[in-house]
Write a protein that holds these residues in place. Structure first.
Motif, PDB file in Angstrom:
ATOM      1  N   UNK A 137      77.669  24.783 -68.834  1.00 35.93           N
ATOM      2  CA  UNK A 137      78.730  24.663 -67.837  1.00 35.93           C
ATOM      3  C   UNK A 137      78.370  25.273 -66.495  1.00 35.93           C
ATOM      4  N   UNK A 190      67.159  35.898 -62.250  1.00 40.91           N
ATOM      5  CA  UNK A 190      67.496  36.459 -60.933  1.00 40.91           C
ATOM      6  C   UNK A 190      68.885  37.099 -61.002  1.00 40.91           C
ATOM      7  N   UNK A 207      67.679  29.354 -53.955  1.00 34.38           N
ATOM      8  CA  UNK A 207      67.860  30.720 -53.466  1.00 34.38           C
ATOM      9  C   UNK A 207      67.400  31.698 -54.529  1.00 34.38           C
ATOM     10  N   UNK A 208      67.750  31.366 -55.764  1.00 33.29           N
ATOM     11  CA  UNK A 208      67.418  32.266 -56.857  1.00 33.29           C
ATOM     12  C   UNK A 208      65.912  32.387 -57.038  1.00 33.29           C
ATOM     13  N   UNK A 236      78.293  31.449 -53.615  1.00 31.86           N
ATOM     14  CA  UNK A 236      78.211  30.483 -54.706  1.00 31.86           C
ATOM     15  C   UNK A 236      78.831  31.060 -55.984  1.00 31.86           C
ATOM     16  N   UNK A 264      75.895  35.064 -63.575  1.00 37.03           N
ATOM     17  CA  UNK A 264      76.513  33.873 -64.170  1.00 37.03           C
ATOM     18  C   UNK A 264      76.583  34.007 -65.688  1.00 37.03           C
ATOM     19  N   UNK A 305      71.282  24.315 -54.834  1.00 37.59           N
ATOM     20  CA  UNK A 305      71.083  25.261 -53.728  1.00 37.59           C
ATOM     21  C   UNK A 305      70.849  26.641 -54.308  1.00 37.59           C
ATOM     22  N   UNK A 306      71.703  26.943 -55.268  1.00 35.15           N
ATOM     23  CA  UNK A 306      71.628  28.264 -55.879  1.00 35.15           C
ATOM     24  C   UNK A 306      70.259  28.492 -56.507  1.00 35.15           C
ATOM     25  N   UNK A 307      69.798  27.488 -57.232  1.00 32.40           N
ATOM     26  CA  UNK A 307      68.511  27.626 -57.921  1.00 32.40           C
ATOM     27  C   UNK A 307      67.396  27.961 -56.938  1.00 32.40           C
ATOM     28  N   UNK A 361      82.847  19.738 -63.807  1.00 30.33           N
ATOM     29  CA  UNK A 361      81.774  20.721 -63.752  1.00 30.33           C
ATOM     30  C   UNK A 361      80.512  20.138 -63.131  1.00 30.33           C
ATOM     31  N   UNK A 396      81.719  29.739 -58.524  1.00 28.54           N
ATOM     32  CA  UNK A 396      81.609  29.673 -59.986  1.00 28.54           C
ATOM     33  C   UNK A 396      82.787  30.366 -60.652  1.00 28.54           C
ATOM     34  N   UNK A 449      67.756  28.077 -69.128  1.00 29.95           N
ATOM     35  CA  UNK A 449      67.390  29.495 -69.112  1.00 29.95           C
ATOM     36  C   UNK A 449      67.924  30.246 -70.325  1.00 29.95           C
ATOM     37  N   UNK A 470      79.610  20.076 -59.396  1.00 26.95           N
ATOM     38  CA  UNK A 470      79.053  21.217 -58.685  1.00 26.95           C
ATOM     39  C   UNK A 470      77.532  21.256 -58.668  1.00 26.95           C
ATOM     40  N   UNK A 471      76.935  20.186 -59.159  1.00 25.18           N
ATOM     41  CA  UNK A 471      75.470  20.113 -59.201  1.00 25.18           C
ATOM     42  C   UNK A 471      74.759  20.558 -57.915  1.00 25.18           C
ATOM     43  N   UNK A 510      74.589  34.524 -49.519  1.00 28.06           N
ATOM     44  CA  UNK A 510      74.710  33.128 -49.957  1.00 28.06           C
ATOM     45  C   UNK A 510      74.982  33.043 -51.461  1.00 28.06           C
ATOM     46  N   UNK A 511      74.230  33.844 -52.224  1.00 29.12           N
ATOM     47  CA  UNK A 511      74.422  33.843 -53.669  1.00 29.12           C
ATOM     48  C   UNK A 511      75.843  34.284 -54.025  1.00 29.12           C
ATOM     49  N   UNK A 549      85.928  28.297 -60.274  1.00 26.75           N
ATOM     50  CA  UNK A 549      85.807  27.120 -61.137  1.00 26.75           C
ATOM     51  C   UNK A 549      86.100  27.507 -62.585  1.00 26.75           C
ATOM     52  N   UNK A 564      71.700  34.600 -61.470  1.00 21.65           N
ATOM     53  CA  UNK A 564      71.709  34.025 -62.826  1.00 21.65           C
ATOM     54  C   UNK A 564      72.289  35.018 -63.819  1.00 21.65           C
ATOM     55  N   UNK A 606      75.590  22.295 -55.528  1.00 23.84           N
ATOM     56  CA  UNK A 606      75.754  23.696 -55.264  1.00 23.84           C
ATOM     57  C   UNK A 606      74.803  24.527 -56.122  1.00 23.84           C
ATOM     58  N   UNK A 607      74.747  24.144 -57.403  1.00 22.45           N
ATOM     59  CA  UNK A 607      73.909  24.947 -58.281  1.00 22.45           C
ATOM     60  C   UNK A 607      72.438  24.733 -57.957  1.00 22.45           C
TER      61      UNK A 607
END
Lengths: 275, 299
Positions: free
Chosen positions: A127, A142, B14-15, A178, A148, B10-12, B1, A182, A133, B4-5, A174-175, A185, A145, B7-8
């Protein structure tokens, strides 16, 4: 989230009634009364050392109030329960478990067989886009992650109440943004009540249904502000901007009580006034 | 869900950029900076250097003995000691104390193994009880703390008087050598499990028994493992000291025999054996540590 509508239940209301809490000599909060409506998103904001985190500890049943009462879901709090989840700035994932096993942890505590627990944990991780991961340990993830995974773990038992203590403070800008999405959501898919403590004004304005302003040491509630701006919000909206001004005015009067002595403050604020 | 791809993603990105940086505060710095060659290659290169260092010492020694800078009667050179070592199992001693080289090794190893395992288990148990029960911390912990600094050799007269000369006395000495310090560090390790982690554990519905088995012990395991490895050295020295100071068998006694018979080659054989065995066992413990704390070696 999946299977959230399996059981219909009343959203969890949280009530603080004339709550004072002392740790030894030090009084953290004084005579705080607050009603947090079920299913709402409440943000507690205020300077450090004004007892914000104390409120979370009391609601979680990790501490007992020195005076007054705390009710969660209509029952007086008598210790930690699965109905209340916690999320901290330090993710507190168990470093010896993979992401998947971290999420499955609560299921296993309930006696669910390992295979089934892991399978459900995998669905929850998917989800939030972390299915690839699942077998990594926290050290390999990270910061975002990890948070999350911690978020998913906190929601895994479908708690009625989620308590968060500056959960995103360690993340970059930025993180953090986001992660806030999450969180929204995940939260909106449930009926959970959220109480969050933060220092970050933007975060408070972006997330909260209701802002609770704390001040003083020992801490008391100085103001409660309802924000009925629909989500997703833009921080430059006029209605939010005016609330923001009020907040800033409020926080300016306040100081970080546990950081400086009064003499230090008088000196430094005097300097600021001159220049 | 799935909406939001983007977005995630982008997140990846950055991560990925900050993946190394974000882990830095908690993990040891070397782990995230160095690009590691395979562990096998590292192990071989380490073994190579080890061998080289000892060959160097052996060569210098040999040279010293040859030029008589070193007295070969007192410090027999490797060219005499090693053939002597390889000719074994050489019996030494007389009467009831007669022992073979392999017999001495077996005696010492079995004593240290039993004393060490008992000591660690007891320390973990007592440490957990001290952490769990306040009154025990007040009463028992000071006792443990005052016993911890007592030299293990000081227990020997007591041990021999209690259980007689032989393996039980040696095991007792090993036990006493590690129990105190290991208990003190077990308490420290259990105490230093972060409070927030305990809170999260409790809020995830962990029963009080499972708090120990599923949260506290694994969380303390890295600290405990380091202390367990340190304790092995204490145990190893204690058993040898015990064998030298009255428990008349084992590797320690072999060295005393060498002294009494003015057989310096035997003394040298004893010392080499003690060093090599200690080293090998420490490496085994390191392997166990890697297995047990697998998550710390993933990076």
């Amino acid at each position: 989230m999946s299977n959230i509508n399996e059981k219909k239940r009343r959203p969890t209301q949280v009530v603080f009634e004339n709550v004072s809490k002392s740790f030894g000599e030090k009084k953290a909060t004084q005579d705080v009364s607050l009603k947090v409506p079920g299913g709402s998103f409440t943000v507690i904001i205020g300077p450090s050392g004004c007892g914000k985190s104390t409120m979370l500890g009391l609601a979680a049943g990790l501490d007992e109030p020195s005076e007054g009462y705390v009710f969660v879901g209509g029952r007086e709090v008598a210790g930690p329960t699965e109905n209340v989840a916690l999320l901290f700035q330090h993710y507190n994932l168990f470093p010896w478990l993979s992401a998947c096993d971290n999420v499955a942890f609560a299921f296993r505590n309930r006696g669910m067989p390992r295979k089934e627990a892991r399978q459900r944990a995998m669905e929850l991780l998917a989800n939030v886009g972390l299915e690839d991961y699942a077998d990594k340990v926290p050290d390999e993830l990270s910061g975002g992650m990890k948070q999350r995974v911690a978020l998913v773990r906190a929601f895994a038992m479908q708690p009625g109440l989620l308590l968060m203590d500056e959960p995103f403070a360690a993340l970059d800008h930025q993180t953090r943004r986001i992660m806030q999405n999450y969180l929204l959501m995940t939260w909106q898919a449930t009926d959970a009540t959220v109480i969050m403590v933060t220092h970050d004004l933007d975060e408070a304005l972006y997330l909260a249904d209701r802002l609770v302003l704390f001040s003083g040491s020992p801490g008391t509630i100085s103001e409660v502000i309802d924000i009925d701006v629909p989500r997703p919000r833009r921080l430059d909206e006029a209605s939010l901007a005016s609330i923001r001004q009020r907040l800033e005015a409020h926080l300016e009067k306040e100081v970080a009580y546990d950081e400086f002595t009064e003499a230090e403050l008088a000196q430094v604020m005097g300097f600021a006034a001159q220049s | 869900m799935t909406g939001n791809r983007p977005e995630s993603e982008i997140f990846e990105n950055a991560a990925a950029e900050k993946a190394t940086a974000s882990a830095a505060p908690k993990t040891r710095a070397s782990r995230s900076i160095t690009v590691k060659p395979s562990r096998m290659r590292l192990a071989w290169s380490e073994a190579g250097w080890l061998l080289f260092a000892w060959l160097l010492i052996a060569a210098l020694w040999e040279l010293g003995a040859y030029t008589e800078v070193l007295n070969p009667r007192i410090l027999p050179p490797p060219s005499e000691t090693i053939p002597y070592l390889l000719q074994g199992p050489a019996p030494a001693g007389i009467g009831a104390q007669r022992t073979t080289f392999l017999g001495a090794i077996f005696d010492t190893l079995s004593r240290v193994a039993i004393g060490y395992l008992l000591g660690i288990l007891a320390a973990l148990l007592v440490g957990a009880l001290i952490v769990r029960y306040k009154p025990l911390r007040r009463v028992c912990f000071p006792i443990v703390q005052t016993l911890a600094p007592v030299s293990p050799v000081a227990w020997i007269p007591f041990a021999i008087a209690l259980v007689g000369i032989g393996s039980p006395a040696a095991i007792f000495v090993v036990f006493m050598a590690i129990f105190g310090s290991m208990t003190v560090s077990a308490v420290a390790a259990f105490d230093s499990v972060p409070e927030e982690m305990l809170k999260v554990g409790r809020s995830l519905g962990t029963s009080s028994t499972h708090m120990w088995t599923r949260v506290i012990i694994p969380a303390a395991a890295p600290d405990l493992m380091v202390m367990a490895r340190m304790s092995f050295f204490a145990a190893w020295m204690a058993v040898l000291a015990g064998e030298m100071a009255g428990i008349n068998s084992g590797l320690g006694y072999l060295i005393i025999l060498g002294q009494q018979m003015y057989n310096m080659k035997l003394v040298m054989v004893g010392i080499i054996t003690i060093g090599v065995l200690g080293f090998v066992i420490d490496r085994l413990l390191l392997l166990i540590q890697r297995r047990l704390l697998w998550w710390e070696y993933r990076r």
